[in-house]
Scaffold this active site. Structure first.
Site, mmCIF file in Angstrom:
data_model
loop_
_atom_site.group_PDB
_atom_site.id
_atom_site.type_symbol
_atom_site.label_atom_id
_atom_site.label_comp_id
_atom_site.label_asym_id
_atom_site.label_seq_id
_atom_site.Cartn_x
_atom_site.Cartn_y
_atom_site.Cartn_z
ATOM 1 C CD GLU A 101 -2.953 0.831 2.424
ATOM 2 O OE1 GLU A 101 -3.354 1.831 3.036
ATOM 3 O OE2 GLU A 101 -3.295 -0.339 2.722
ATOM 4 C CG ASP A 103 -1.728 4.493 2.860
ATOM 5 O OD1 ASP A 103 -2.260 3.921 1.910
ATOM 6 O OD2 ASP A 103 -1.714 4.042 4.010
ATOM 7 C CD GLU A 105 -4.807 7.349 6.005
ATOM 8 O OE1 GLU A 105 -5.810 6.623 6.033
ATOM 9 O OE2 GLU A 105 -3.981 7.399 6.933
#
Length: 285
Positions: A101, A103, A105
């Site tokens: 993953e 990311d 955010e």
């Protein structure tokens, strides 16, 4: 010097936005709205996607395609006003307990307080590689590009084409690298007021709902994974026109920009957190 640096950043942002407008695809063609019912919608003939959050539910979408290496660009305009407690997530991910993953955010905050951009890299199910930043602009007032370059040598996070983070392939010293699991693009807007703002001390103000984040100018210059094979040839050549990402690293100018961001806007780096890793920092640090 600060004024000159800021002007250069604004010029780069304008140039990137102008170029990427020409390559933007259609959200109808590229994405599925996966949850949130009417809270996720595509508008403007497929050029605009909006997610919203209210007390009943958030919303989200995912790419129709899976990718194994590429450059992913998207413009976002984040929740404005009092966004405390909300999280807008935008990331690449595979599936399963050993997933990879990459990311972005965006952690909301009270009106007038800056967003926190939270980044992480998971390899074989393990994350714990957080770096956090403030931004040098208000991400709620206009659209800005957030990009991921992912090739066999590097993962590079970029904001308006300015590198903010690099995760190098260091398999030679035993650090796993995301190189074998195809990933989709995901994004969601959801309530995380148990941790997102000041560790959960500031809760979501539902009187301000619905909260809305907007997306446009998606572009994927990437190797598409389908039926067990890649659209890129075995020698790692891509059928897409933009192939610079395939060997992209950080040259001297890019490294100077990275250092500028990390010196002035980084607020947390797991590689500096001796309290968290009392027995020694992770090997990639």
């Amino acid at each position: 010097m600060a004024t000159a640096s800021s002007l250069i950043v604004l010029l780069i942002s304008f140039f990137v936005s102008s170029i990427m407008d020409a390559f933007a695809g259609s959200f109808y063609q590229d994405f599925d709205l996966t949850w949130g019912d009417h809270r996720a919608k595509i508008d403007d003939g497929g050029k605009l996607l909006m997610l919203s959050l209210d007390k009943a539910s958030g919303s989200g979408f995912q790419s129709k395609k899976e990718y194994l290496f590429g450059r992913i660009d998207m413009q976002l305009k984040l929740v404005s006003g009092n966004s405390a407690g909300t999280v807008t997530a935008y990331y690449l991910s595979s599936q399963g307990p050993m997933h990879d993953e990459i990311d972005f955010e965006f952690l909301g905050n009270l009106s007038g307080e800056p967003y926190v951009l939270h980044t992480n890299v998971f390899t074989q199910g393990k994350g714990n590689r957080e770096q956090q930043f403030y931004l040098w602009f208000d991400p709620t007032q206009d659209f800005h590009f957030y990009s991921i370059v992912w090739n066999p040598q590097n993962v590079i996070f970029l904001v308006d084409n300015i590198p903010i983070r690099e995760f190098k392939n260091q398999e030679s010293i035993g650090v796993p690298f995301p190189k074998s699991q195809p990933m989709r693009i995901y994004s969601s807007l959801w309530n995380a007021d148990d941790w997102a703002t000041r560790g959960g001390l500031v809760k979501t103000d539902w009187s301000k709902a619905p909260f809305t984040a907007s997306y446009r100018n998606f572009n994927d210059a990437a190797c598409v994974w389908s039926h067990g094979s890649s659209s890129c040839a075995s020698k790692f050549t891509s059928p897409v026109s933009n192939t610079a990402w395939q060997n992209q690293g950080l040259d001297a100018e890019s490294r100077r920009k990275l250092q500028w961001v990390q010196k002035n806007y980084m607020i947390y780096n797991y590689c500096s957190d001796m309290k968290r890793f009392p027995e020694g920092l992770p090997p990639e640090c």
